[in-house]
Scaffold this active site. Structure first.
Site, PDB file in Angstrom:
ATOM      1  NE  ARG A   1     161.949  56.980  24.464  1.00  0.00           N
ATOM      2  CZ  ARG A   1     162.675  56.971  25.560  1.00  0.00           C
ATOM      3  NH1 ARG A   1     163.745  56.492  25.539  1.00  0.00           N
ATOM      4  NH2 ARG A   1     162.141  57.991  26.459  1.00  0.00           N
TER       5      ARG A   1
ATOM      6  CE1 TYR B   1     153.613  59.684  18.996  1.00  0.00           C
ATOM      7  CE2 TYR B   1     151.560  59.865  19.898  1.00  0.00           C
ATOM      8  CZ  TYR B   1     152.538  59.672  18.813  1.00  0.00           C
ATOM      9  OH  TYR B   1     152.112  59.141  17.811  1.00  0.00           O
ATOM     10  CD  GLU B   2     155.404  56.336  23.718  1.00  0.00           C
ATOM     11  OE1 GLU B   2     156.565  56.086  24.757  1.00  0.00           O
ATOM     12  OE2 GLU B   2     154.175  56.157  23.853  1.00  0.00           O
ATOM     13  N   GLY B   3     158.768  60.299  24.787  1.00  0.00           N
ATOM     14  CA  GLY B   3     160.061  61.063  25.045  1.00  0.00           C
ATOM     15  C   GLY B   3     160.162  62.158  24.046  1.00  0.00           C
TER      16      GLY B   3
ATOM     17  CD  GLN C   1     163.799  59.750  22.119  1.00  0.00           C
ATOM     18  OE1 GLN C   1     164.380  58.890  22.258  1.00  0.00           O
ATOM     19  NE2 GLN C   1     162.769  59.820  23.394  1.00  0.00           N
TER      20      GLN C   1
END
Length: 603
Positions: free
Chosen positions: A303, A444-446, A451
């Site tokens: 992240r 992507y990556e949450g 977040q």
């Protein structure tokens, strides 16, 4: 289309804004300034000469799946070999595993270069560095011995396998299964046979290395539903051989297709099938049911790295727009007596857009670098209290860096297209690629909505806003320092910063009230809250840099034009960006009913 590493800006951000001298109070192996300068220069040369020329060509050619083998874009495999040979992959990792132990707050500047020069290429080492962190923290002694040094060097690459077709961001809904395999080699720990399908796996298959080490989430028999039933497994493309370092037989894992994407076309995004035959052999990392906890080590690393991608693509778009505006002739400059056509960077609105791009990029860079300094101090400060303080800071800033900086990347790349005009909308200039590549980073990556929820429901709620209030206190210290300046520009920046700090402080208190009274309203306000947090944090860091620049100007140290630009950039951000974002406070306090009122049928 060219890229030049912004080394002066990087040095200034690290030294004058972030305060990298704090590393002196740690056990970190910090190189002297001259050595670090040489590292940046060498990295900049590699990024410019080796990676940047492959960016547009890789976008056009993409990666291809041929008989189960993914062929990367022409030149990528050779560039990756040189990348590994030059030791770039091991920069921030422990010397005991073959790394160079450069602090993260220094390595981050180098990693920004890879992402700016060629984001599709940079994704491969990005995922490998996350796999290294995961294995270093949670792997068994046998797993570390077999895999860690090769991942650190980049001889082998790593992947993250979370997403499944039916689950998306809801990792707790995954269906991939892991069955105990007592007959398998137990040197690496408890062995399992893995069966299932994973999607969106970056560099899940490629031709740049001999082996790929997959970090895979799956369920063991009898595991409870949801996140608590998930375990984590190390699944190599090739199984360990009998001899040390040798590759054994091919594991039962295959790439069955490649995604056709909006951007990052040279990065193979794979659909991975585990266990089409007997089951892919893997070894559990951590305890059963604790897989998601272990994976968060890799996810949090990724992240921050993805937030840095937002900075990097913004920088690349800035450079392209600046070059185009300085060479494109169109119309006469407003207010000038000359009848000759002018370069478009003389038009006030184009200058406004260029300055907007630059200010947002510099603010996002400062925030990303600041988070990485806290990452170093959380791990290596000599005081327990300092380590705890900075771990809380890393926790607080990680969702902000990931979400706000990637939104900045899209915003800046979009403005870059606007500056190019019609030439930006076609592929010839490369401006469109920056926007297409940037667009994945908020997903992507949450996703950035995830977040925002993480910031509100975990980070703010967990300590009752204590970490946020401590952050606000530091902003107040910066504000107080520059408000006492004799410099009129600095005092004006301090006035705008005070306005923004008060808005963020009010937003923190309002969010804490919503968390107690109406969690749906808190969720509805989470994204505006994160945006406000990012803007005010960025404003404070730029203001700190402006104060440092003013002092250097007064002392006669440094290039005067560069230092004056730091003050102008901070001033623009304070006067143009901060006032617009403080409107989020009203949305946080009063906007939730408007979101809930409309029926789903009318959305």
């Amino acid at each position: 289309m060219s890229y030049q590493a912004p080394i002066d800006e990087m040095h200034f951000a690290l030294e004058a804004i972030v305060g990298i001298e704090a590393l002196a109070e740690t056990s970190a192996n910090t190189p002297d300034p001259e050595t670090f300068a040489q590292v940046l220069e060498a990295a900049g040369t590699f990024a410019t000469d080796e990676l940047a020329p492959l960016n547009a060509a890789g976008d056009r050619s993409g990666a291809h799946l041929e008989n189960g083998v993914v062929r990367t874009a022409p030149g990528f495999a050779m560039a990756y070999r040189r990348f590994v040979e030059n030791g770039w992959n091991g920069l921030p990792f422990a010397e005991s595993h073959g790394g160079q132990a450069l602090p993260w707050s220094m390595a981050v500047a180098v990693q920004e270069m890879w992402q700016s020069a060629n984001m599709s290429f940079g994704l491969c080492p990005l995922l490998t560095q996350g796999a290294v962190e995961l294995l270093a923290h949670h792997g068994t002694a046998g797993q570390k011995e077999a895999y860690l040094s090769r991942l650190v060097s980049g001889e082998w690459t790593g992947t993250m396998n979370l997403t499944e077709p039916q689950a998306g961001s809801d990792v707790g809904a995954l269906r991939t299964r892991a069955q105990r395999a007592p007959e398998a080699d137990g040197r690496l720990g408890e062995a399992y046979r893995i069966k299932g399908t994973k999607i969106f796996i970056t560099y899940g298959e490629h031709d740049m290395t001999d082996n790929i080490v997959h970090m895979v989430l799956a369920r063991v028999p009898g595991a409870p539903p949801g996140p608590k039933g998930i375990s984590l497994f190390l699944v190599p493309k090739f199984l360990p051989g009998a001899e040390d370092g040798a590759l054994g037989e091919r594991n039962d894992v295959r790439c069955v297709s490649l995604e056709h994407k909006l951007g990052i076309n040279a990065s193979p995004t794979c659909v991975m099938a585990y266990g089409d035959s007997v089951g892919a052999l893997g070894w559990r990392i951590g305890a059963e049911g604790k897989g998601l906890e272990c994976m968060f080590t890799m996810m949090n690393n990724a992240r921050l790295a993805v937030g840095l991608q937002g900075v990097a693509i913004a920088e690349r778009a800035c450079q392209a727009a600046r070059t185009y505006a300085a060479t494109r002739i169109q119309g006469r400059a407003i207010g000038e007596n000359s009848h000759l056509p002018a370069h478009i960077d003389q038009h006030p609105d184009v200058r406004r857009m260029l300055l907007d791009m630059r200010a947002k990029t510099e603010a996002a860079r400062a925030l990303a670098y600041s988070a990485h300094l806290s990452l170093d101090l959380a791990a290596k400060a000599r005081s327990d209290a300092v380590r705890r303080h900075h771990q809380a800071r890393v926790d607080l800033l990680t969702p902000v860096v990931k979400a706000w900086a990637t939104d900045i990347g899209c915003d800046v790349a979009s403005t870059g297209v606007q500056i190019h005009g019609g030439m930006g909308y076609i592929e010839e200039t490369g401006a469109a690629q920056h926007l297409r590549d940037a667009r994945i980073a908020p997903i992507y990556e949450g996703t950035n909505g995830i977040q925002a929820n993480d910031l509100v429901f975990r980070k703010i709620a967990r300590d009752g806003g204590a970490s946020a209030r401590e952050f606000l206190k530091e902003i107040l210290d910066t504000q107080s320092q520059i408000s006492a300046s004799q410099d009129e520009d600095l005092r004006a920046i301090a006035e705008r910063l005070a306005y923004g700090r008060e808005a963020l402080s009010g937003a923190v208190e309002s969010m804490l009230n919503l968390l107690e009274s109406d969690q749906r309203a808190a969720a509805a306000a989470a994204a505006p809250f994160l945006n406000l947090f990012g803007v005010i944090a960025g404003a404070a860091l730029l203001a700190k840099g402006a104060a440092a620049a003013a002092k250097r100007l007064a002392d006669g140290t440094g290039a005067a034009d560069f230092l004056r630009s730091r003050i102008s950039i901070a001033g623009y951000f304070a006067h143009f960006v901060v006032p617009l974002s403080t409107g989020h406070l009203h949305a946080i306090r009063f906007g939730a009913p408007g979101i809930a009122r409309l029926s789903e049928a009318r959305l």
